[in-house]
Design an enzyme around this catalytic site. Structure first.
Site, mmCIF file in Angstrom:
data_model
loop_
_atom_site.group_PDB
_atom_site.id
_atom_site.type_symbol
_atom_site.label_atom_id
_atom_site.label_comp_id
_atom_site.label_asym_id
_atom_site.label_seq_id
_atom_site.Cartn_x
_atom_site.Cartn_y
_atom_site.Cartn_z
ATOM 1 N N TYR A 115 -25.083 -20.967 -31.231
ATOM 2 C CA TYR A 115 -25.452 -19.755 -30.516
ATOM 3 C C TYR A 115 -26.640 -20.015 -29.591
ATOM 4 C CZ TYR A 115 -24.718 -15.342 -28.978
ATOM 5 O OH TYR A 115 -24.435 -14.357 -28.102
ATOM 6 N N ARG A 168 -22.772 -10.505 -17.256
ATOM 7 C CA ARG A 168 -24.216 -10.714 -17.510
ATOM 8 C C ARG A 168 -24.310 -11.512 -18.800
ATOM 9 N NH1 ARG A 168 -26.927 -10.524 -21.674
ATOM 10 N NH2 ARG A 168 -27.159 -8.348 -22.177
ATOM 11 N N LYS A 186 -20.466 -15.140 -31.012
ATOM 12 C CA LYS A 186 -20.815 -13.932 -31.786
ATOM 13 C C LYS A 186 -19.886 -13.794 -32.986
ATOM 14 C CE LYS A 186 -23.976 -11.797 -29.079
ATOM 15 N NZ LYS A 186 -25.222 -11.126 -29.398
ATOM 16 N N GLU A 257 -19.934 -6.703 -25.206
ATOM 17 C CA GLU A 257 -21.014 -7.679 -25.126
ATOM 18 C C GLU A 257 -21.199 -8.193 -23.709
ATOM 19 O OE1 GLU A 257 -22.586 -8.645 -28.244
ATOM 20 O OE2 GLU A 257 -24.069 -9.291 -26.771
ATOM 21 N N ASP A 278 -23.302 -3.952 -28.189
ATOM 22 C CA ASP A 278 -24.300 -4.742 -28.905
ATOM 23 C C ASP A 278 -25.609 -4.852 -28.122
ATOM 24 O OD1 ASP A 278 -25.221 -6.510 -30.919
ATOM 25 O OD2 ASP A 278 -24.705 -8.217 -29.647
ATOM 26 N N ALA A 315 -30.530 -3.727 -22.353
ATOM 27 C CA ALA A 315 -31.317 -4.016 -23.550
ATOM 28 C C ALA A 315 -32.638 -3.245 -23.526
ATOM 29 C CB ALA A 315 -31.550 -5.519 -23.655
ATOM 30 N N ASN A 421 -32.915 -14.132 -23.451
ATOM 31 C CA ASN A 421 -32.221 -15.356 -23.853
ATOM 32 C C ASN A 421 -31.614 -16.039 -22.633
ATOM 33 O OD1 ASN A 421 -32.594 -14.905 -26.671
ATOM 34 N ND2 ASN A 421 -31.027 -13.320 -26.558
ATOM 35 N N ASN A 465 -33.340 -11.005 -32.744
ATOM 36 C CA ASN A 465 -32.028 -11.198 -32.106
ATOM 37 C C ASN A 465 -31.032 -10.294 -32.812
ATOM 38 O OD1 ASN A 465 -29.262 -12.476 -31.746
ATOM 39 N ND2 ASN A 465 -30.507 -13.698 -30.342
HETATM 40 N N1 LIG Z 1 -32.999 -10.535 -28.229
HETATM 41 C C1 LIG Z 1 -31.856 -9.926 -28.180
HETATM 42 O O1 LIG Z 1 -31.225 -9.658 -29.207
HETATM 43 C C2 LIG Z 1 -31.294 -9.527 -26.857
HETATM 44 C C3 LIG Z 1 -30.296 -8.566 -26.803
HETATM 45 C C4 LIG Z 1 -29.770 -8.178 -25.570
HETATM 46 C C5 LIG Z 1 -30.243 -8.766 -24.423
HETATM 47 N N2 LIG Z 1 -31.208 -9.719 -24.510
HETATM 48 C C6 LIG Z 1 -31.700 -10.379 -23.305
HETATM 49 O O2 LIG Z 1 -32.334 -9.451 -22.482
HETATM 50 C C7 LIG Z 1 -32.180 -9.829 -21.129
HETATM 51 C C8 LIG Z 1 -31.733 -8.605 -20.335
HETATM 52 O O3 LIG Z 1 -30.491 -8.154 -20.768
HETATM 53 P P1 LIG Z 1 -29.891 -6.786 -20.190
HETATM 54 O O4 LIG Z 1 -28.580 -6.574 -20.794
HETATM 55 O O5 LIG Z 1 -30.888 -5.710 -20.329
HETATM 56 O O6 LIG Z 1 -29.729 -7.192 -18.667
HETATM 57 P P2 LIG Z 1 -29.725 -6.225 -17.423
HETATM 58 O O7 LIG Z 1 -29.231 -7.008 -16.283
HETATM 59 O O8 LIG Z 1 -29.070 -4.952 -17.784
HETATM 60 O O9 LIG Z 1 -31.278 -5.892 -17.201
HETATM 61 C C9 LIG Z 1 -32.224 -6.792 -16.696
HETATM 62 C C10 LIG Z 1 -33.456 -6.003 -16.271
HETATM 63 O O10 LIG Z 1 -34.469 -6.906 -15.879
HETATM 64 C C11 LIG Z 1 -35.014 -6.460 -14.670
HETATM 65 N N3 LIG Z 1 -35.574 -7.565 -13.902
HETATM 66 C C12 LIG Z 1 -34.916 -8.539 -13.236
HETATM 67 N N4 LIG Z 1 -35.796 -9.306 -12.588
HETATM 68 C C13 LIG Z 1 -37.018 -8.808 -12.846
HETATM 69 C C14 LIG Z 1 -38.329 -9.159 -12.455
HETATM 70 N N5 LIG Z 1 -38.564 -10.191 -11.647
HETATM 71 N N6 LIG Z 1 -39.364 -8.412 -12.914
HETATM 72 C C15 LIG Z 1 -39.144 -7.374 -13.711
HETATM 73 N N7 LIG Z 1 -37.929 -6.992 -14.120
HETATM 74 C C16 LIG Z 1 -36.878 -7.711 -13.687
HETATM 75 C C17 LIG Z 1 -33.869 -5.815 -13.942
HETATM 76 O O11 LIG Z 1 -34.338 -4.957 -12.931
HETATM 77 C C18 LIG Z 1 -33.201 -5.076 -15.078
HETATM 78 O O12 LIG Z 1 -33.842 -3.853 -15.302
HETATM 79 C C19 LIG Z 1 -31.213 -10.985 -21.120
HETATM 80 O O13 LIG Z 1 -31.946 -12.188 -20.958
HETATM 81 C C20 LIG Z 1 -30.596 -10.969 -22.467
HETATM 82 O O14 LIG Z 1 -30.299 -12.269 -22.915
HETATM 83 C C21 LIG Z 1 -31.733 -10.104 -25.688
HETATM 84 O O1 LIG Z 2 -26.702 -13.126 -27.361
HETATM 85 C C1 LIG Z 2 -27.805 -13.022 -27.887
HETATM 86 O O2 LIG Z 2 -28.365 -13.968 -28.472
HETATM 87 C C2 LIG Z 2 -28.504 -11.712 -27.887
HETATM 88 C C3 LIG Z 2 -28.036 -10.766 -26.880
HETATM 89 O O3 LIG Z 2 -26.813 -10.182 -27.170
HETATM 90 C C4 LIG Z 2 -28.102 -11.244 -25.467
HETATM 91 O O4 LIG Z 2 -27.280 -10.795 -24.670
HETATM 92 O O5 LIG Z 2 -29.003 -12.013 -25.162
HETATM 93 MG MG LIG Z 3 -25.588 -9.870 -25.535
#
Ligand SMILES: NC(=O)c1ccc[n+]([C@@H]2O[C@H](COP(=O)([O-])OP(=O)(O)OC[C@H]3O[C@@H](n4cnc5c(N)ncnc54)[C@H](O)[C@@H]3O)[C@@H](O)[C@H]2O)c1
Ligand SMILES: O=C(O)C[C@H](O)C(=O)O
Ligand SMILES: [Mg+2]
Length: 609
Positions: A115, A168, A186, A257, A278, A315, A421, A465
């Site tokens: 992962y 994405r 996943k 996802e 998710d 997120a 991530n 996560n």
């Molecule tokens: N830890 C976890 O379990 C988990 C879960 C889901 C998503 N994530 C991570 O979160 C990140 C975002 O996912 P998402 O689904 O929200 O994506 P998304 O594309 O919906 O959102 C990204 C956000 O970041 C903003 N952004 C982009 N560039 C930027 C900058 N330079 N300055 C400030 N903001 C900026 C965008 O405007 C947008 O609001 C990804 O890297 C994903 O891997 C982590």
């Molecule tokens: O995939 C992961 O590890 C967490 C989350 O769903 C993501 O999109 O980053």
């Molecule tokens: Mg995800």
């Protein structure tokens, strides 16, 4: 998930026992998708003869220990993470039980390989590295016929699917069909963490075109070369897909996802299908779970919390909404609760007077900025003086040394959660967070970081996560036969996660339980989810309503696929079967009934669970 129709075999001295049900299926249909242990070197000689695989594997019968040792040595000899990922993928498709036995024993070490972060590189290079089918692809060109494409999935029973359109993938952008690594990964976690039967999972990737121009021009890219379809076209496609999936598998749980804009489909389907998103909901729950423990340690009351979020996407908004709900349960009004959040996107602080906002950002838009717009994160930090810094922005390194230092000046225990991530997109490393806050911060990251030696102690980073919750959300929905996944079920997963820590984990100030205990944690999460489904009356497995929590936990454990004990349960059946079919002891295959053909074997066909 009764396994009564399976057959298995065991060595006489209680050694390895191997399921041969899917092997039979495999031989019959030449199904190349992950199948159980057809050529498992732990199969007894009798079983090999029974299967007619005798002679096709080396003569000795392996023990599980030997298999594990060999696999770990091979893994060790592969140099790069992606080479290790490839080896593990092959192992999963050639001996699924061995793969999960290996994972069960080494979950902390192997999760980063199957992962995040490695899955990120695997997706970027999916079309370059492709070797074998691992899931189902549905193309926009198949519209109108999705039902018949879905019929091609060779397994008759599916409990759960993870679906992406690749638009994405983690923080890596639109990777088109290369996103298949995410559903595959996943679902591996579903099995490893919550014991979902791997033969009853469906990795699903939609080819709706891609905005990734480099891929469209890459000769090796294995998806269509069209531009991404419109939102309206996607909606119609998803409508058909949802109907077709539930027509073939009426009880299926559908996890969305890594869609670029997942809000419309969540709204559209969450009440009519057993589905959840998710990235919005799982992430909201996992961060809430860690945050509840963080609040206890920081001793800052909800009304005094000030949370700056870098990233206002699925997120970011999902997490902010979930924390808002928590603050309300802690006594704040909705208005007071949502005022604890300052969301920042690529344009700066999200305010209601800065111009037109995407719909999902409107709820948290600030209206107290007195006409001033704040562009950089540094400016926002100075303006807000936050207690919490969350990163869901996909911008690696965005929490600069200066910002981290400032957070430590402003707070006794700043909450620093760089959640993007894979690791390359993490807003900061664990090392930097500790260094620049002088060890004061409460930390969790989306991707794993190593333990750090700091001022004489070993500091273990939390991993915020969604893998801590989605397996239990899915299993809870499956076992309760929920008609939908309600917000209370999501919330319950967070609460259960937060209370799943052992006393010694609490004492060590951990925010999340040790990942090595993930299966036990998933039992607690699953129980919480089932109880919430019952409270909301969306459950259809009514017998579970009247049993105690202890009984429910036992029920959940018994329904979990276990790559070690799976075969014990069905061993007796094989013995019966062997006597029934061939007399005992088993005679070599092909001589079973004197005419060179095996007698038909009752109870081996799929489709009757
Ligand atoms: N830890 C976890 O379990 C988990 C879960 C889901 C998503 N994530 C991570 O979160 C990140 C975002 O996912 P998402 O689904 O929200 O994506 P998304 O594309 O919906 O959102 C990204 C956000 O970041 C903003 N952004 C982009 N560039 C930027 C900058 N330079 N300055 C400030 N903001 C900026 C965008 O405007 C947008 O609001 C990804 O890297 C994903 O891997 C982590
Ligand atoms: O995939 C992961 O590890 C967490 C989350 O769903 C993501 O999109 O980053
Ligand atoms: Mg995800």
């Amino acid at each position: 998930m009764s396994h009564s129709r399976n057959v298995s075999t065991a060595s006489k001295s209680g050694g390895p026992q191997v399921n041969i049900k899917a092997a039979h299926h495999h031989a019959a249909s030449h199904n190349p998708l992950p199948a159980a242990a057809d050529y498992d070197t732990a199969l007894s000689i009798e079983a090999r003869k029974y299967l007619k695989t005798y002679g096709l594997t080396p003569p000795a019968v392996d023990t599980y220990e030997k298999q594990n040792k060999r696999a770990l040595a091979i893994l060790d000899s592969r140099k790069t993470p992606i080479e290790k990922y490839q080896y593990l993928s092959i192992l999963r498709s050639t001996n699924v039980h061995l793969f999960y036995r290996l994972l069960a024993q080494n979950v902390k070490e192997l999760t980063p390989l199957i992962y995040t972060p490695t899955v990120g590189e695997a997706c970027q290079r999916w079309s370059e590295l492709y070797t074998q089918p691992e899931g189902l692809y549905l193309s926009f060109e198949d519209k109108g016929h999705l039902h018949s494409v879905i019929q091609n999935w060779p397994h008759h029973n599916v409990d759960i699917t993870v679906v992406t359109d690749g638009s994405r993938i983690l923080g890596l952008g639109d990777l088109g069909i290369n996103g298949m690594g995410i559903p595959v990964g996943k679902l591996s976690l579903y099995t490893a963490c919550a014991g979902i039967d791997p033969m009853r999972t469906l990795p699903l990737t939609l080819d709706l075109g891609t905005s990734n121009e480099a891929f469209r021009n890459d000769p090796l890219y294995m998806g269509s070369r069209r531009e991404k379809v419109t939102a309206e076209e996607e909606k119609d496609f998803l409508d058909e897909m949802m109907a077709a999936l539930t027509e073939r598998w009426p009880g299926i749980v559908i996890q969305y996802e890594d869609f670029k804009n997942p809000f419309p489909s969540l709204e559209r389907y969450q009440e009519t299908y057993t589905m959840f998103n998710d990235d919005i909901q799982g992430t909201g729950a996992v961060i809430l779970g860690g945050f509840i423990n963080g609040v206890k340690q920081s001793r800052v009351a909800p009304k005094d919390q000030r949370a700056v979020f870098l990233g206002a996407g699925s997120a970011g908004v999902g997490v902010a909404k979930q924390l808002t709900e928590f603050f309300m349960k802690e006594g704040l009004s909705e208005e007071e609760a949502k005022k604890r959040f300052w969301l920042v996107d690529s344009q700066g602080l999200v305010t209601s007077d800065r111009g037109k906002l995407a719909e999902h950002k409107v709820y948290f838009a600030r209206d107290d900025n007195e006409g001033k717009q704040y562009k950089s994160l540094e400016e926002v930090v100075e303006y807000v003086k936050p207690t919490i810094l969350m990163g869901l922005s996909t911008i690696g390194g965005a929490f600069t040394p200066h910002i981290l230092t400032r957070m430590a000046e402003l707070n006794d225990k700043p909450v620093i959660f760089p959640l993007s991530n894979p690791s390359s997109k993490s807003e900061c490393t664990f090392e930097d967070a500790i260094k620049y806050t002088k060890g004061k911060c409460l930390f969790a990251s989306g991707s794993p970081f190593p333990t750090l030696h700091f001022e004489g102690t070993d500091l273990v980073p939390g991993q915020g996560n969604n893998m801590y919750v989605f397996p239990g959300i899915g299993l809870g929905a499956i076992l309760s036969k929920a008609v939908s996944v309600t917000q209370n079920m999501i919330y319950a997963s967070a609460e259960a996660l937060s209370t799943s820590l052992l006393p010694e984990e609490v004492k060590a100030n951990w925010l999340y339980p040790d990942i090595r205990r993930i299966r036990e944690v998933s039992v607690e999460v699953t129980r919480g989810v089932i109880r919430a489904a019952q409270a909301d009356k969306v459950d259809r497995e009514l017998a579970l309503r009247n049993i105690s929590d202890e009984e429910l936990d036992e029920f959940i454990r018994n329904r979990m696929y276990d790559p070690y004990t799976e075969h014990d349960k069905v061993n007796a059946e094989l013995k019966d079967l062997a006597q029934h079919v061939m007399g005992s002891p088993m005679s070599p295959a092909g001589q079973a009934n004197g005419n060179g053909k095996m007698a038909s074997r009752p109870g081996t066909a799929e489709g009757s669970k």
